[in-house]
Write a protein that holds these residues in place. Structure first.
Motif, PDB file in Angstrom:
ATOM      1  N   LYS A   1       0.821  -1.213   0.000  1.00 64.60           N
ATOM      2  CA  LYS A   1       0.000   0.000   0.000  1.00 64.60           C
ATOM      3  C   LYS A   1       0.856   1.265   0.000  1.00 64.60           C
ATOM      4  CE  LYS A   1      -1.794   2.129   3.536  1.00 64.60           C
ATOM      5  NZ  LYS A   1      -1.580   3.556   3.177  1.00 64.60           N
ATOM      6  N   PRO A   2       0.549   2.205  -0.902  1.00 67.41           N
ATOM      7  CA  PRO A   2       1.286   3.477  -0.896  1.00 67.41           C
ATOM      8  C   PRO A   2       0.904   4.329   0.321  1.00 67.41           C
ATOM      9  CG  PRO A   2       0.170   3.090  -3.012  1.00 67.41           C
ATOM     10  CD  PRO A   2      -0.381   2.110  -2.029  1.00 67.41           C
ATOM     11  N   SER A   3       1.822   5.135   0.790  1.00 70.40           N
ATOM     12  CA  SER A   3       1.533   6.088   1.862  1.00 70.40           C
ATOM     13  C   SER A   3       0.577   7.157   1.332  1.00 70.40           C
ATOM     14  CB  SER A   3       2.828   6.744   2.334  1.00 70.40           C
ATOM     15  OG  SER A   3       2.564   7.773   3.263  1.00 70.40           O
ATOM     16  N   GLY A   4      -0.295   7.642   2.215  1.00 71.86           N
ATOM     17  CA  GLY A   4      -1.233   8.696   1.840  1.00 71.86           C
ATOM     18  C   GLY A   4      -2.568   8.194   1.360  1.00 71.86           C
ATOM     19  N   LEU A   5      -2.704   6.883   1.198  1.00 70.50           N
ATOM     20  CA  LEU A   5      -3.952   6.292   0.728  1.00 70.50           C
ATOM     21  C   LEU A   5      -4.588   5.522   1.879  1.00 70.50           C
ATOM     22  CD1 LEU A   5      -5.728   5.954  -1.796  1.00 70.50           C
ATOM     23  CD2 LEU A   5      -4.426   3.885  -2.338  1.00 70.50           C
ATOM     24  N   ALA A   6      -5.803   5.937   2.273  1.00 64.74           N
ATOM     25  CA  ALA A   6      -6.503   5.262   3.362  1.00 64.74           C
ATOM     26  C   ALA A   6      -6.948   3.879   2.918  1.00 64.74           C
ATOM     27  CB  ALA A   6      -7.723   6.090   3.788  1.00 64.74           C
ATOM     28  N   VAL A   7      -7.055   2.947   3.859  1.00 69.45           N
ATOM     29  CA  VAL A   7      -7.454   1.592   3.488  1.00 69.45           C
ATOM     30  C   VAL A   7      -8.948   1.505   3.211  1.00 69.45           C
ATOM     31  CG1 VAL A   7      -5.542   0.469   4.668  1.00 69.45           C
ATOM     32  CG2 VAL A   7      -7.680   0.865   5.905  1.00 69.45           C
TER      33      VAL A   7
ATOM     34  N   VAL B   1      -8.629   2.163  -0.263  1.00 70.82           N
ATOM     35  CA  VAL B   1      -8.094   1.044  -1.027  1.00 70.82           C
ATOM     36  C   VAL B   1      -9.179   0.021  -1.347  1.00 70.82           C
ATOM     37  CG1 VAL B   1      -6.554  -0.954  -0.905  1.00 70.82           C
ATOM     38  CG2 VAL B   1      -5.739   1.283  -0.178  1.00 70.82           C
ATOM     39  N   ILE B   2      -9.980  -0.350  -0.334  1.00 73.95           N
ATOM     40  CA  ILE B   2     -10.946  -1.425  -0.550  1.00 73.95           C
ATOM     41  C   ILE B   2     -12.038  -0.997  -1.520  1.00 73.95           C
ATOM     42  CG2 ILE B   2     -12.380  -0.848   1.452  1.00 73.95           C
ATOM     43  CD1 ILE B   2     -11.458  -4.368   0.116  1.00 73.95           C
ATOM     44  N   GLU B   3     -12.505   0.259  -1.443  1.00 71.46           N
ATOM     45  CA  GLU B   3     -13.525   0.723  -2.385  1.00 71.46           C
ATOM     46  C   GLU B   3     -12.972   0.775  -3.805  1.00 71.46           C
ATOM     47  OE1 GLU B   3     -14.568   2.196   1.652  1.00 71.46           O
ATOM     48  OE2 GLU B   3     -12.775   2.425   0.423  1.00 71.46           O
ATOM     49  N   ALA B   4     -11.721   1.218  -3.935  1.00 73.74           N
ATOM     50  CA  ALA B   4     -11.108   1.290  -5.263  1.00 73.74           C
ATOM     51  C   ALA B   4     -10.916  -0.114  -5.843  1.00 73.74           C
ATOM     52  CB  ALA B   4      -9.769   2.017  -5.185  1.00 73.74           C
ATOM     53  N   LEU B   5     -10.481  -1.064  -5.010  1.00 74.43           N
ATOM     54  CA  LEU B   5     -10.276  -2.429  -5.493  1.00 74.43           C
ATOM     55  C   LEU B   5     -11.591  -3.054  -5.964  1.00 74.43           C
ATOM     56  CD1 LEU B   5      -7.751  -3.993  -2.936  1.00 74.43           C
ATOM     57  CD2 LEU B   5      -7.351  -3.521  -5.359  1.00 74.43           C
TER      58      LEU B   5
ATOM     59  N   ARG C   1     -12.025  -4.439  -9.603  1.00 73.57           N
ATOM     60  CA  ARG C   1     -12.251  -5.875  -9.719  1.00 73.57           C
ATOM     61  C   ARG C   1     -13.754  -6.148  -9.653  1.00 73.57           C
ATOM     62  NH1 ARG C   1      -7.375  -5.843 -10.346  1.00 73.57           N
ATOM     63  NH2 ARG C   1      -5.777  -7.224  -9.470  1.00 73.57           N
ATOM     64  N   PRO C   2     -14.537  -5.675 -10.632  1.00 72.22           N
ATOM     65  CA  PRO C   2     -15.999  -5.825 -10.556  1.00 72.22           C
ATOM     66  C   PRO C   2     -16.470  -7.270 -10.578  1.00 72.22           C
ATOM     67  CG  PRO C   2     -15.326  -5.061 -12.736  1.00 72.22           C
ATOM     68  CD  PRO C   2     -14.109  -4.994 -11.866  1.00 72.22           C
ATOM     69  N   ASP C   3     -15.650  -8.185 -11.071  1.00 73.11           N
ATOM     70  CA  ASP C   3     -16.046  -9.590 -11.134  1.00 73.11           C
ATOM     71  C   ASP C   3     -15.813 -10.329  -9.820  1.00 73.11           C
ATOM     72  OD1 ASP C   3     -16.783  -9.271 -13.782  1.00 73.11           O
ATOM     73  OD2 ASP C   3     -14.816  -9.867 -14.551  1.00 73.11           O
ATOM     74  N   CYS C   4     -15.099  -9.707  -8.882  1.00 70.38           N
ATOM     75  CA  CYS C   4     -14.870 -10.331  -7.576  1.00 70.38           C
ATOM     76  C   CYS C   4     -16.119 -10.164  -6.712  1.00 70.38           C
ATOM     77  CB  CYS C   4     -13.663  -9.700  -6.872  1.00 70.38           C
ATOM     78  SG  CYS C   4     -12.070 -10.187  -7.553  1.00 70.38           S
ATOM     79  N   ARG C   5     -16.737 -11.263  -6.346  1.00 66.78           N
ATOM     80  CA  ARG C   5     -17.953 -11.191  -5.540  1.00 66.78           C
ATOM     81  C   ARG C   5     -17.650 -10.810  -4.100  1.00 66.78           C
ATOM     82  NH1 ARG C   5     -21.783 -16.140  -5.898  1.00 66.78           N
ATOM     83  NH2 ARG C   5     -23.056 -14.606  -4.784  1.00 66.78           N
ATOM     84  N   PHE C   6     -16.403 -11.016  -3.663  1.00 66.41           N
ATOM     85  CA  PHE C   6     -16.062 -10.773  -2.272  1.00 66.41           C
ATOM     86  C   PHE C   6     -14.669 -10.162  -2.196  1.00 66.41           C
ATOM     87  CE2 PHE C   6     -14.357 -11.829   1.876  1.00 66.41           C
ATOM     88  CZ  PHE C   6     -15.443 -11.630   2.724  1.00 66.41           C
ATOM     89  N   LEU C   7     -14.563  -9.018  -1.565  1.00 65.21           N
ATOM     90  CA  LEU C   7     -13.282  -8.359  -1.299  1.00 65.21           C
ATOM     91  C   LEU C   7     -13.395  -7.653   0.045  1.00 65.21           C
ATOM     92  CD1 LEU C   7     -12.187  -6.678  -4.684  1.00 65.21           C
ATOM     93  CD2 LEU C   7     -10.946  -8.459  -3.450  1.00 65.21           C
ATOM     94  N   GLU C   8     -12.614  -8.083   1.018  1.00 66.50           N
ATOM     95  CA  GLU C   8     -12.658  -7.475   2.348  1.00 66.50           C
ATOM     96  C   GLU C   8     -11.249  -7.335   2.915  1.00 66.50           C
ATOM     97  OE1 GLU C   8     -15.090  -6.169   3.988  1.00 66.50           O
ATOM     98  OE2 GLU C   8     -16.827  -6.854   2.832  1.00 66.50           O
ATOM     99  N   LEU C   9     -11.018  -6.259   3.655  1.00 68.78           N
ATOM    100  CA  LEU C   9      -9.751  -6.056   4.336  1.00 68.78           C
ATOM    101  C   LEU C   9      -9.571  -7.104   5.434  1.00 68.78           C
ATOM    102  CD1 LEU C   9      -9.996  -2.188   4.806  1.00 68.78           C
ATOM    103  CD2 LEU C   9      -8.381  -3.344   3.279  1.00 68.78           C
TER     104      LEU C   9
ATOM    105  N   ASP D   1      -2.345   2.355   8.995  1.00 72.35           N
ATOM    106  CA  ASP D   1      -2.646   3.786   8.961  1.00 72.35           C
ATOM    107  C   ASP D   1      -2.511   4.359   7.557  1.00 72.35           C
ATOM    108  OD1 ASP D   1      -3.014   3.671  11.673  1.00 72.35           O
ATOM    109  OD2 ASP D   1      -1.054   4.497  12.184  1.00 72.35           O
ATOM    110  N   ARG D   2      -3.244   5.434   7.331  1.00 77.27           N
ATOM    111  CA  ARG D   2      -3.221   6.100   6.025  1.00 77.27           C
ATOM    112  C   ARG D   2      -1.803   6.486   5.616  1.00 77.27           C
ATOM    113  NH1 ARG D   2      -6.987  11.328   4.398  1.00 77.27           N
ATOM    114  NH2 ARG D   2      -6.173  11.606   2.284  1.00 77.27           N
ATOM    115  N   ASP D   3      -1.020   7.018   6.554  1.00 76.07           N
ATOM    116  CA  ASP D   3       0.327   7.507   6.219  1.00 76.07           C
ATOM    117  C   ASP D   3       1.385   6.403   6.230  1.00 76.07           C
ATOM    118  OD1 ASP D   3      -0.624  10.102   5.923  1.00 76.07           O
ATOM    119  OD2 ASP D   3      -0.371  10.549   8.054  1.00 76.07           O
ATOM    120  N   THR D   4       0.992   5.198   6.627  1.00 76.04           N
ATOM    121  CA  THR D   4       1.905   4.062   6.641  1.00 76.04           C
ATOM    122  C   THR D   4       1.828   3.333   5.305  1.00 76.04           C
ATOM    123  OG1 THR D   4       1.558   3.794   9.016  1.00 76.04           O
ATOM    124  CG2 THR D   4       2.534   1.936   7.853  1.00 76.04           C
ATOM    125  N   SER D   5       2.964   2.894   4.809  1.00 73.88           N
ATOM    126  CA  SER D   5       2.994   2.104   3.570  1.00 73.88           C
ATOM    127  C   SER D   5       3.256   0.649   3.924  1.00 73.88           C
ATOM    128  CB  SER D   5       4.092   2.635   2.633  1.00 73.88           C
ATOM    129  OG  SER D   5       5.347   2.647   3.296  1.00 73.88           O
ATOM    130  N   GLY D   6       3.121  -0.222   2.907  1.00 70.18           N
ATOM    131  CA  GLY D   6       3.534  -1.603   3.100  1.00 70.18           C
ATOM    132  C   GLY D   6       2.447  -2.641   2.984  1.00 70.18           C
TER     133      GLY D   6
END
Length: 337
Positions: free
Chosen positions: A129-135, A145-149, A153-161, A166-171
């Motif tokens: 995950k890039p820094s500055g992007l909320a999960v 991240v999860i809403e964008a994914l 990925r519209p064909d994925c019936r299930f996607l959950e964190l 943290d937003r400012d943390t990467s990795g």
């Protein structure tokens, strides 16, 4: 004659899992009857509806549950009702005007997420995950991240964190593509069997003998709505293990391994030890901010470098996220000791 989904007793799951939608002249969907499959089983009714009714405010979802407009197997149900495989959920029509249209991820965000994928199969996705992007969206964040994914990925019936960083943390960030994988990994988190290793650049000389910090953490919400965490005797037990990786002029690159997973745990434990993380505007000292500015650091120097999990087949796997270029450049500009 109307094609019935129900028979007496349990719903007939051999029928189509979702009755074809009808739409009104205003574009609002008609009543839907959705059969719960194995991947969806085990989750709460309110969480199931939040996924089915994407963009509908949570307050509206809880209202239609309370009013009995949502039914499970023809009966009223509560928000906390756990759904079982084969249950049929009646989802009432919700006017389009009551739902916020989802914000589409921009091309820049889409490119970043696609480039950030470290691993993907039919049940798991691992991101750097890039820094500055909320999960996830919320608290002033329209798109995470999860809403964008889900939109990418519209064909994925299930996607959950699986977890949050943290937003400012990467990795490393884990996203489950199956309910069974989510339950499997959540069990590891509860039992503290998941490896989570971070890299952080901290203020001052971290003592080599300080290999762990055990300090209870308590969350507080300020009047502004901002969350702050502090060490408090009434807080939750928290423990972080530390190791020195490299010493620099007035800072130290350390490795932090989580034994518990509390909010802002590494940030508060390093502060408690007298060595806050560079770039941390919430928990840092004035001197810490000066060191970050001198180093040309424009973000929190905290990176989820590694995560290790036990897979359902019994094998163990680790995923490594390389340090972002902007953090490598900062380290290259510092004098090593």
């Amino acid at each position: 004659m109307r094609n019935e989904v129900f028979k007496s007793g349990r719903p007939d799951v051999r029928k189509s899992p979702e009755r074809p939608r009808k739409t009104s002249d205003t574009g609002s969907p008609a009543v839907r009857f959705i059969a719960v499959d194995e991947d969806q089983a085990g989750q709460r009714l309110d969480n199931f509806l939040r996924y089915v009714l994407k963009g509908v405010p949570k307050t509206r979802i809880y209202r239609i549950i309370r009013k009995g407009e949502v039914r499970v197997n023809k009966g009223r149900a509560k928000a906390e009702t756990k759904l079982q495989s084969g249950d049929v959920v009646r989802v009432p029509p919700v006017r389009v005007s009551e739902a916020k249209m989802p914000v589409a991820p921009g091309m820049d965000v889409a490119r970043k997420l696609e480039a950030a994928i470290l691993f993907e199969d039919d049940s798991l996705l691992v991101l750097n995950k890039p820094s500055g992007l909320a999960v996830h969206g919320g608290s002033g964040v329209t798109l995470g991240v999860i809403e964008a994914l889900r939109q990418l990925r519209p064909d994925c019936r299930f996607l959950e964190l699986v977890h949050r960083i943290d937003r400012d943390t990467s990795g490393c960030l884990l996203v489950a593509k199956k309910r069974s994988m989510l339950r499997h990994l959540h069990a590891q988190i509860r039992e503290h069997h998941m490896l989570k290793v971070y890299n952080a650049l901290v203020d001052g000389r971290w003592p080599a003998r300080k290999t762990a910090v055990s300090a209870p953490l308590q969350k507080n919400v300020l009047q502004s709505g901002e969350r702050m965490v502090s060490v408090h005797p009434d807080g939750k037990a928290s423990r972080t293990r530390f190791k020195v990786l490299q010493r620099y002029g007035e800072s130290t690159l350390i490795e932090a391994s989580l034994e518990t997973g509390r909010t802002h745990q590494i940030r508060v434990h390093t502060l408690h030890a007298g060595h806050p993380i560079l770039g941390d505007s919430k928990y840092g000292y004035e001197r810490t901010a000066q060191l970050a500015e001198q180093a040309g650091l424009k973000r929190l120097f905290l990176h989820a470098a590694k995560v290790g999990i036990n897979l359902p087949d019994g094998s163990y796997r680790e995923f490594d996220a390389p340090l972002p270029d902007e953090l490598v450049e900062v380290l290259n500009g510092l004098p090593q000791v």
